[in-house]
Motif scaffolding. Structure first.
Motif, PDB file in Angstrom:
ATOM      1  N   SER A  51       0.830  -1.200   0.000  1.00 50.41           N
ATOM      2  CA  SER A  51       0.000   0.000   0.000  1.00 50.41           C
ATOM      3  C   SER A  51       0.868   1.255   0.000  1.00 50.41           C
ATOM      4  O   SER A  51       2.077   1.200   0.259  1.00 50.41           O
ATOM      5  CB  SER A  51      -0.916  -0.015   1.219  1.00 50.41           C
ATOM      6  OG  SER A  51      -0.141   0.162   2.374  1.00 50.41           O
ATOM      7  N   ALA A  52       0.245   2.359  -0.301  1.00 50.77           N
ATOM      8  CA  ALA A  52       0.978   3.633  -0.396  1.00 50.77           C
ATOM      9  C   ALA A  52       1.532   4.050   0.966  1.00 50.77           C
ATOM     10  O   ALA A  52       2.653   4.585   1.061  1.00 50.77           O
ATOM     11  CB  ALA A  52       0.059   4.706  -0.945  1.00 50.77           C
ATOM     12  N   LYS A  53       0.780   3.777   2.029  1.00 50.85           N
ATOM     13  CA  LYS A  53       1.240   4.150   3.366  1.00 50.85           C
ATOM     14  C   LYS A  53       2.497   3.376   3.745  1.00 50.85           C
ATOM     15  O   LYS A  53       3.449   3.942   4.299  1.00 50.85           O
ATOM     16  CB  LYS A  53       0.140   3.878   4.404  1.00 50.85           C
ATOM     17  CG  LYS A  53      -0.992   4.866   4.355  1.00 50.85           C
ATOM     18  CD  LYS A  53      -1.987   4.580   5.455  1.00 50.85           C
ATOM     19  CE  LYS A  53      -3.150   5.548   5.409  1.00 50.85           C
ATOM     20  NZ  LYS A  53      -4.132   5.268   6.450  1.00 50.85           N
ATOM     21  N   LEU A  63       4.672   2.050   1.722  1.00 49.87           N
ATOM     22  CA  LEU A  63       5.790   2.530   0.890  1.00 49.87           C
ATOM     23  C   LEU A  63       6.372   3.826   1.442  1.00 49.87           C
ATOM     24  O   LEU A  63       7.588   3.990   1.526  1.00 49.87           O
ATOM     25  CB  LEU A  63       5.335   2.745  -0.557  1.00 49.87           C
ATOM     26  CG  LEU A  63       5.225   1.493  -1.420  1.00 49.87           C
ATOM     27  CD1 LEU A  63       4.620   1.833  -2.780  1.00 49.87           C
ATOM     28  CD2 LEU A  63       6.609   0.886  -1.613  1.00 49.87           C
ATOM     29  N   LYS A  64       5.481   4.761   1.837  1.00 52.70           N
ATOM     30  CA  LYS A  64       5.954   6.030   2.392  1.00 52.70           C
ATOM     31  C   LYS A  64       6.754   5.799   3.668  1.00 52.70           C
ATOM     32  O   LYS A  64       7.811   6.396   3.889  1.00 52.70           O
ATOM     33  CB  LYS A  64       4.773   6.955   2.692  1.00 52.70           C
ATOM     34  CG  LYS A  64       4.190   7.604   1.470  1.00 52.70           C
ATOM     35  CD  LYS A  64       3.066   8.541   1.858  1.00 52.70           C
ATOM     36  CE  LYS A  64       2.409   9.137   0.639  1.00 52.70           C
ATOM     37  NZ  LYS A  64       1.289  10.008   1.000  1.00 52.70           N
ATOM     38  N   ARG A  65       6.237   4.913   4.526  1.00 51.17           N
ATOM     39  CA  ARG A  65       6.915   4.634   5.787  1.00 51.17           C
ATOM     40  C   ARG A  65       8.282   3.990   5.538  1.00 51.17           C
ATOM     41  O   ARG A  65       9.271   4.320   6.189  1.00 51.17           O
ATOM     42  CB  ARG A  65       6.056   3.719   6.645  1.00 51.17           C
ATOM     43  CG  ARG A  65       6.616   3.543   8.048  1.00 51.17           C
ATOM     44  CD  ARG A  65       5.739   2.711   8.929  1.00 51.17           C
ATOM     45  NE  ARG A  65       4.532   3.458   9.283  1.00 51.17           N
ATOM     46  CZ  ARG A  65       3.480   2.927   9.858  1.00 51.17           C
ATOM     47  NH1 ARG A  65       3.456   1.630  10.112  1.00 51.17           N
ATOM     48  NH2 ARG A  65       2.446   3.662  10.161  1.00 51.17           N
ATOM     49  N   LEU A 123      10.141   4.296   2.831  1.00 44.60           N
ATOM     50  CA  LEU A 123      11.032   5.322   2.290  1.00 44.60           C
ATOM     51  C   LEU A 123      11.525   6.259   3.387  1.00 44.60           C
ATOM     52  O   LEU A 123      12.689   6.656   3.412  1.00 44.60           O
ATOM     53  CB  LEU A 123      10.331   6.114   1.179  1.00 44.60           C
ATOM     54  CG  LEU A 123      10.120   5.370  -0.142  1.00 44.60           C
ATOM     55  CD1 LEU A 123       9.263   6.211  -1.078  1.00 44.60           C
ATOM     56  CD2 LEU A 123      11.463   5.067  -0.791  1.00 44.60           C
ATOM     57  N   GLN A 124      10.659   6.610   4.299  1.00 43.11           N
ATOM     58  CA  GLN A 124      11.058   7.501   5.391  1.00 43.11           C
ATOM     59  C   GLN A 124      12.069   6.819   6.305  1.00 43.11           C
ATOM     60  O   GLN A 124      13.025   7.421   6.764  1.00 43.11           O
ATOM     61  CB  GLN A 124       9.838   7.939   6.201  1.00 43.11           C
ATOM     62  CG  GLN A 124       8.979   8.978   5.511  1.00 43.11           C
ATOM     63  CD  GLN A 124       7.743   9.321   6.331  1.00 43.11           C
ATOM     64  OE1 GLN A 124       7.458   8.685   7.342  1.00 43.11           O
ATOM     65  NE2 GLN A 124       7.005  10.319   5.858  1.00 43.11           N
ATOM     66  N   ASP A 125      11.842   5.537   6.568  1.00 43.94           N
ATOM     67  CA  ASP A 125      12.760   4.817   7.444  1.00 43.94           C
ATOM     68  C   ASP A 125      14.138   4.685   6.815  1.00 43.94           C
ATOM     69  O   ASP A 125      15.154   4.835   7.490  1.00 43.94           O
ATOM     70  CB  ASP A 125      12.201   3.415   7.767  1.00 43.94           C
ATOM     71  CG  ASP A 125      11.002   3.473   8.691  1.00 43.94           C
ATOM     72  OD1 ASP A 125      10.816   4.530   9.351  1.00 43.94           O
ATOM     73  OD2 ASP A 125      10.252   2.481   8.756  1.00 43.94           O
ATOM     74  N   SER A 180      15.487   6.578   4.333  1.00 42.00           N
ATOM     75  CA  SER A 180      16.148   7.868   4.123  1.00 42.00           C
ATOM     76  C   SER A 180      16.221   8.649   5.437  1.00 42.00           C
ATOM     77  O   SER A 180      16.964   9.611   5.546  1.00 42.00           O
ATOM     78  CB  SER A 180      15.397   8.688   3.076  1.00 42.00           C
ATOM     79  OG  SER A 180      14.101   8.994   3.551  1.00 42.00           O
TER      80      SER A 180
END
Length: 144
Positions: free
Chosen positions: A2-4, A6-8, A10-12, A14
């Motif tokens: 899910s998009a959430k 993926l965002k999490r 990527l944040q972790d 980077s």
């Protein structure tokens, strides 16, 4: 995924590089703030200068305390003036009184009047004395 998620993710990934940079920036800011907080107060070499600095400090504090106390006194005077004005208005006003009685007379508040006036009584007494003296003088003048 899910998009959430993926965002999490990527944040972790980077976030590690960014968190180190953020920590370094925060430390730099703290160091600058500490430098600003530090005062460059070095004791003067002369004892006269030291005494002068001490006197200036005392005068500064004295001036600040005096101005503060005068402000407090002014506000207290203003507040008491307002309170006395309000109470005078309340006493002088003929208003409605809330009560259980159904009589119309209980609803009105009469203005308080003094029952005995010392000044007026003294003036009346003095005028009576003067009249009696005038009558006695008249009688005496008519007899002779």
């Amino acid at each position: 995924m899910s998009a959430k998620l993926l965002k999490r993710l990527l944040q972790d990934t980077s976030g590690e590089d960014q968190s180190e940079a953020v920590l370094k920036e925060a430390q730099a800011k703290r160091k600058k703030a500490d430098k600003r907080r530090k005062l460059d107060f070095s004791p003067p070499a002369d004892q006269d200068l030291a005494l002068k600095h001490q006197i200036e400090g005392m005068l500064f504090l004295d001036h600040k305390m005096a101005s503060n106390s005068s402000k407090v006194e002014k506000t207290l005077k203003r507040i008491t003036r307002e309170q006395t004005k309000e109470s005078r208005i309340r006493k002088d006003s003929v208003g409605m009184v809330v009560g259980n009685s159904r009589d119309a007379s209980s609803k009105t508040r009469l203005k308080k009047e003094p029952t005995f006036n010392k000044k007026a009584y003294k003036e009346q007494k003095e005028s009576k004395k003067l009249r009696k003296i005038a009558l006695l003088l008249k009688k005496n003048s008519s007899k002779s």
